[in-house]
Design an enzyme around this catalytic site. Structure first.
Site, short mmCIF file in Angstrom:
data_model
loop_
_atom_site.label_atom_id
_atom_site.label_comp_id
_atom_site.label_asym_id
_atom_site.label_seq_id
_atom_site.Cartn_x
_atom_site.Cartn_y
_atom_site.Cartn_z
N LYS A 39 32.29 21.66 49.51
CA LYS A 39 32.99 21.37 48.26
C LYS A 39 34.38 20.83 48.58
O LYS A 39 35.15 21.45 49.31
CB LYS A 39 33.12 22.64 47.41
CG LYS A 39 33.80 22.42 46.07
CD LYS A 39 33.71 23.65 45.18
CE LYS A 39 34.81 24.65 45.39
NZ LYS A 39 36.15 24.21 44.98
N ASP A 66 34.67 18.61 43.44
CA ASP A 66 35.08 19.55 42.39
C ASP A 66 36.46 19.15 41.85
O ASP A 66 37.47 19.76 42.18
CB ASP A 66 35.11 20.96 43.00
CG ASP A 66 35.55 22.04 42.04
OD1 ASP A 66 35.43 21.85 40.81
OD2 ASP A 66 36.02 23.10 42.53
N LYS A 68 36.87 18.49 38.40
CA LYS A 68 36.93 18.97 37.01
C LYS A 68 37.63 17.97 36.09
O LYS A 68 38.67 18.26 35.49
CB LYS A 68 37.65 20.32 36.93
CG LYS A 68 37.02 21.42 37.77
CD LYS A 68 37.76 22.73 37.57
CE LYS A 68 37.23 23.85 38.43
NZ LYS A 68 37.56 23.73 39.86
N ASP A 71 39.49 14.19 30.35
CA ASP A 71 40.32 13.09 29.82
C ASP A 71 39.50 12.42 28.72
O ASP A 71 38.43 12.90 28.35
CB ASP A 71 40.63 12.11 30.98
CG ASP A 71 41.97 11.39 30.77
OD1 ASP A 71 42.22 10.93 29.64
OD2 ASP A 71 42.74 11.28 31.74
N THR A 130 37.03 30.70 34.99
CA THR A 130 36.83 32.14 35.14
C THR A 130 38.15 32.88 35.28
O THR A 130 38.20 34.10 35.17
CB THR A 130 35.93 32.46 36.35
OG1 THR A 130 36.44 31.73 37.48
CG2 THR A 130 34.50 32.06 36.10
N ARG A 191 31.17 37.17 47.46
CA ARG A 191 31.62 37.84 48.67
C ARG A 191 30.42 38.50 49.33
O ARG A 191 29.65 39.19 48.67
CB ARG A 191 32.67 38.93 48.33
CG ARG A 191 33.98 38.38 47.78
CD ARG A 191 34.71 37.59 48.86
NE ARG A 191 35.94 36.94 48.41
CZ ARG A 191 36.01 35.68 47.97
NH1 ARG A 191 34.92 34.94 47.86
NH2 ARG A 191 37.17 35.14 47.66
N ARG A 225 37.06 31.52 51.29
CA ARG A 225 37.75 32.34 52.28
C ARG A 225 36.91 33.26 53.15
O ARG A 225 37.23 33.41 54.33
CB ARG A 225 38.89 33.10 51.59
CG ARG A 225 40.04 32.16 51.24
CD ARG A 225 40.94 32.70 50.17
NE ARG A 225 40.26 32.76 48.88
CZ ARG A 225 40.85 33.14 47.75
NH1 ARG A 225 42.12 33.50 47.77
NH2 ARG A 225 40.18 33.15 46.63
O1 C5P Z 1 37.88 31.50 48.74
P1 C5P Z 1 36.93 31.66 47.58
O2 C5P Z 1 35.52 32.02 48.01
O3 C5P Z 1 37.46 32.58 46.51
O4 C5P Z 1 36.86 30.18 46.99
C1 C5P Z 1 36.18 29.88 45.82
C2 C5P Z 1 36.22 28.42 45.56
O5 C5P Z 1 35.60 28.19 44.31
C3 C5P Z 1 37.63 27.84 45.44
O6 C5P Z 1 37.56 26.48 45.91
C4 C5P Z 1 37.92 27.86 43.95
O7 C5P Z 1 38.76 26.82 43.55
C5 C5P Z 1 36.52 27.61 43.39
N1 C5P Z 1 36.33 28.12 42.03
C6 C5P Z 1 36.51 29.45 41.69
N2 C5P Z 1 36.30 29.84 40.39
C7 C5P Z 1 35.92 28.96 39.48
C8 C5P Z 1 35.72 27.63 39.82
C9 C5P Z 1 35.94 27.24 41.13
O8 C5P Z 1 36.84 30.26 42.52
N3 C5P Z 1 35.68 29.37 38.26
#
Ligand code: C5P
Length: 248
Positions: A39, A66, A68, A71, A130, A191, A225
């Site tokens: 992504k 991604d 988003k 416009d 979210t 996670r 992460r």
């Molecule tokens: O590090 P982590 O696993 O939290 O990363 C989640 C990824 O998904 C990030 O790139 C974040 O911008 C994206 N994301 C999110 N929640 C959303 C939409 C996208 O965490 N609702």
């Protein structure tokens, strides 16, 4: 029906949340054979531009852009058209709050931008971010509980010709029920089981394990992460693929 590869790893999307293309490429080449897609979000795209997509695609990887878009319909259609012409692009997204005309214009552009004979990317909509809870949703003038609003926006997106949504695991079940089996659901905030403790959730308020996400109806999970910051990113990616496999 979608034509995505059925191997469990194809459901894993790794977020390349870096501000330097060379760092992103070094990381991506380390794990590219273990994951389904990368992504590229606003951070990397703003610093490195479409070259980020071209270079990551050179690794043989598929890409979720991604950005988003939100416009007027004509501008969003132009952006989606430009995105659809980039190599390796499989997923691109817009905000459902842009409305039916905007989503419809994006849905038409996603097909129009593809070279003849190539598979078109799929278009996703973000329903409500979210990160927004009931209070922040009301503050911007949107009434009703966020959960039911999310399902309504998913249905609106589907009607406008959008292929799927980005949604939290909590919302996935209701969306799957409302929009049917072929509507794509992509869930972030995932996670692995070994990192499900509160102390390892980073800034994600609600998280779920890969198994829970797949069981709730997700087609793809987005992980950043837990893999990016792992001492052994390959092992971390493999652990997640194993959890996906156990849920299928
Ligand atoms: O590090 P982590 O696993 O939290 O990363 C989640 C990824 O998904 C990030 O790139 C974040 O911008 C994206 N994301 C999110 N929640 C959303 C939409 C996208 O965490 N609702």
């Amino acid at each position: 029906m979608t034509t995505f590869d059925a191997h469990p790893r194809s459901s894993l999307i790794v977020a390349l949340d870096f501000d330097s293309l060379s760092t992103a490429l070094r990381f991506a080449s380390q794990v590219s054979d273990l994951v389904g897609m990368f992504k590229i979000g606003s951070q990397l795209f703003t610093s490195a531009g479409p070259e980020a997509v071209r270079q990551v695609a050179k690794l043989g990887a598929e890409i979720f852009l991604d950005l988003k878009f939100h416009d007027i319909p004509n501008t969003v259609a132009g952006a989606v058209l430009a995105a659809a012409g980039l190599p390796g692009l499989k997923l691109v997204n817009v905000h459902a709050l842009g409305g039916t005309a905007m989503m419809h214009a994006a849905a038409q552009a996603v097909s129009a931008g593809v070279p003849m004979g190539a598979d078109r990317p799929r278009l996703l909509a973000v329903t409500l971010l979210t990160s927004m809870d009931g209070k922040t949703v009301r503050e911007v003038g949107i009434g009703g509980p966020p959960n039911s609003r999310v399902v309504k926006l998913a249905k609106l997106a589907q009607k406008a010709g959008v292929d799927g949504v980005v949604a939290s695991v909590e919302e996935a079940k209701a969306i799957r029920k409302a929009c049917g089996r072929d509507f794509l659901i992509v869930t972030p905030g995932v996670r692995p089981k070994s990192k499900a403790a509160d102390s390892e959730k980073d800034d994600q308020a609600r998280t779920a394990t890969p198994r829970e996400a797949i069981r709730a109806g997700a087609d793809f999970i987005v992980v950043g992460r837990p893999i990016l910051a792992a001492a052994d990113p390959r092992a971390a990616a493999q652990e997640i693929v194993d959890e996906i496999t156990s849920a299928k």
